[in-house]
Write an enzyme that holds these catalytic residues in place. Structure first.
Site, PDB file in Angstrom:
ATOM      1  CE  LYS A  13      -2.221  -0.547   3.859  1.00 42.58           C
ATOM      2  NZ  LYS A  13      -1.720  -1.800   4.384  1.00 42.58           N
ATOM      3  NE  ARG A  88      -4.056  -1.086  10.517  1.00 47.87           N
ATOM      4  CZ  ARG A  88      -3.087  -0.530   9.790  1.00 47.87           C
ATOM      5  NH1 ARG A  88      -3.258   0.663   9.280  1.00 47.87           N
ATOM      6  NH2 ARG A  88      -1.972  -1.175   9.580  1.00 47.87           N
ATOM      7  NE  ARG A 127       7.869  -3.043   6.335  1.00 49.77           N
ATOM      8  CZ  ARG A 127       6.568  -2.726   6.376  1.00 49.77           C
ATOM      9  NH1 ARG A 127       5.964  -2.275   5.303  1.00 49.77           N
ATOM     10  NH2 ARG A 127       5.876  -2.871   7.471  1.00 49.77           N
ATOM     11  NE  ARG A 133       6.696  -0.366  10.151  1.00 47.00           N
ATOM     12  CZ  ARG A 133       5.596  -0.294   9.422  1.00 47.00           C
ATOM     13  NH1 ARG A 133       5.627   0.254   8.238  1.00 47.00           N
ATOM     14  NH2 ARG A 133       4.469  -0.792   9.873  1.00 47.00           N
ATOM     15  NE  ARG A 144       2.402  -4.546  11.245  1.00 54.68           N
ATOM     16  CZ  ARG A 144       3.548  -4.572  10.563  1.00 54.68           C
ATOM     17  NH1 ARG A 144       4.626  -5.119  11.098  1.00 54.68           N
ATOM     18  NH2 ARG A 144       3.613  -4.045   9.375  1.00 54.68           N
TER      19      ARG A 144
HETATM   20  P1  ADP Z   1       1.151  -1.869   8.140  1.00 53.59           P
HETATM   21  O1  ADP Z   1      -0.122  -1.711   7.375  1.00 53.59           O
HETATM   22  O2  ADP Z   1       2.301  -2.280   7.305  1.00 53.59           O
HETATM   23  O3  ADP Z   1       0.989  -2.746   9.337  1.00 53.59           O
HETATM   24  P2  ADP Z   1       1.001   0.963   8.959  1.00 53.59           P
HETATM   25  O4  ADP Z   1       2.137   1.899   8.797  1.00 53.59           O
HETATM   26  O5  ADP Z   1      -0.216   1.206   8.144  1.00 53.59           O
HETATM   27  O6  ADP Z   1       1.622  -0.466   8.698  1.00 53.59           O
HETATM   28  O7  ADP Z   1       0.544   0.935  10.501  1.00 53.59           O
HETATM   29  C1  ADP Z   1       1.464   0.662  11.540  1.00 53.59           C
HETATM   30  C2  ADP Z   1       0.729   0.593  12.881  1.00 53.59           C
HETATM   31  O8  ADP Z   1       0.108   1.869  13.163  1.00 53.59           O
HETATM   32  C3  ADP Z   1      -0.408  -0.412  12.972  1.00 53.59           C
HETATM   33  O9  ADP Z   1       0.044  -1.724  13.266  1.00 53.59           O
HETATM   34  C4  ADP Z   1      -1.244   0.190  14.110  1.00 53.59           C
HETATM   35  O10 ADP Z   1      -0.667  -0.064  15.380  1.00 53.59           O
HETATM   36  C5  ADP Z   1      -1.141   1.684  13.854  1.00 53.59           C
HETATM   37  N1  ADP Z   1      -2.244   2.160  12.988  1.00 53.59           N
HETATM   38  C6  ADP Z   1      -2.128   2.653  11.724  1.00 53.59           C
HETATM   39  N2  ADP Z   1      -3.329   2.977  11.210  1.00 53.59           N
HETATM   40  C7  ADP Z   1      -4.237   2.675  12.171  1.00 53.59           C
HETATM   41  C8  ADP Z   1      -5.646   2.745  12.260  1.00 53.59           C
HETATM   42  N3  ADP Z   1      -6.386   3.184  11.226  1.00 53.59           N
HETATM   43  N4  ADP Z   1      -6.247   2.349  13.403  1.00 53.59           N
HETATM   44  C9  ADP Z   1      -5.539   1.901  14.429  1.00 53.59           C
HETATM   45  N5  ADP Z   1      -4.202   1.777  14.429  1.00 53.59           N
HETATM   46  C10 ADP Z   1      -3.554   2.156  13.308  1.00 53.59           C
END
Ligand code: ADP
Length: 192
Positions: A13, A88, A127, A133, A144
């Site tokens: 994404k 999400r 990654r 990260r 996740r």
């Molecule tokens: P990825 O999709 O690769 O897991 P992101 O950068 O989108 O990584 O998100 C990293 C973390 O940030 C998530 O695992 C969560 O803890 C938090 N996060 C991001 N977006 C949301 C959301 N919409 N609601 C709740 N937590 C979020």
């Protein structure tokens, strides 16, 4: 164009959003990036979010929605936006529709990048070595992916049922996947 990108962690994404941003000339809004910036800046919100993020869990709907509203009203989304990492879960999907209805900026399309779980695990492991990260540890990655299956997959149905879903194969080179998205977004030519 107001676009939501859906896909599991590791589905690409972020990569595709960065390219789409150039292509569509609209801001890329990543809730993960916004949260990581808050953590780095040590804001109260960031302090609250840090541990949850490191474990791979979801930050509370209320915090993320507040942060998103602030971002969506920053004044640069007149031509649209690419939303990455939100919604999400179903509560977030409903909250987003409500917020965007109030802002008179409804979502036009949700693009889902579909990638097989085995491949996702491989990509995230790769990654982890490169980026380090905090939430790319094996345990956080498992968490996740589990949350994606349980909470985020229903969001795909939410957009399908409202006729806004475009489902795409997310396997291939970055260029191939980008081409698929661009083609799917292009207006269908009039036939006859
Ligand atoms: P990825 O999709 O690769 O897991 P992101 O950068 O989108 O990584 O998100 C990293 C973390 O940030 C998530 O695992 C969560 O803890 C938090 N996060 C991001 N977006 C949301 C959301 N919409 N609601 C709740 N937590 C979020």
């Amino acid at each position: 164009m107001r676009l939501v990108l859906l896909g599991a962690p590791g589905s690409g994404k972020g990569t595709q959003a960065a390219r789409l941003r150039e292509h569509l000339q609209v801001p890329h809004i990543s809730t993960g990036d916004l949260l990581r910036a808050a953590v780095r800046a040590g804001t109260p919100l960031g302090l609250q979010a840090k541990a949850v993020m490191e474990s791979g869990g979801l930050v509370s709907d209320e915090i993320v929605l507040g942060m998103l509203e602030e971002r969506l009203t920053a004044g640069d989304t007149g031509n649209g936006f690419i939303l990455d990492g939100y919604p999400r879960n179903l509560a977030q999907a409903n909250a987003l529709d409500t917020l965007l209805a109030r802002l008179h900026q409804p979502v036009d399309v949700a693009v889902q990048l579909d990638v097989d779980t085995e491949l996702l695990i491989g990509r995230l492991a790769g990654r982890a070595q490169v980026e380090g990260r905090a939430d790319d540890t094996p345990e956080a990655v498992r968490n996740r992916l589990k949350i994606y299956d349980e909470a985020t997959a229903p969001v795909v149905e939410f957009y399908r049922q409202s006729g806004r879903l475009v489902h795409l194969d997310g396997v291939g080179t970055m260029d191939e996947v980008f081409q698929r998205i661009v083609e799917a977004l292009a207006p269908t030519p009039d036939v006859g």
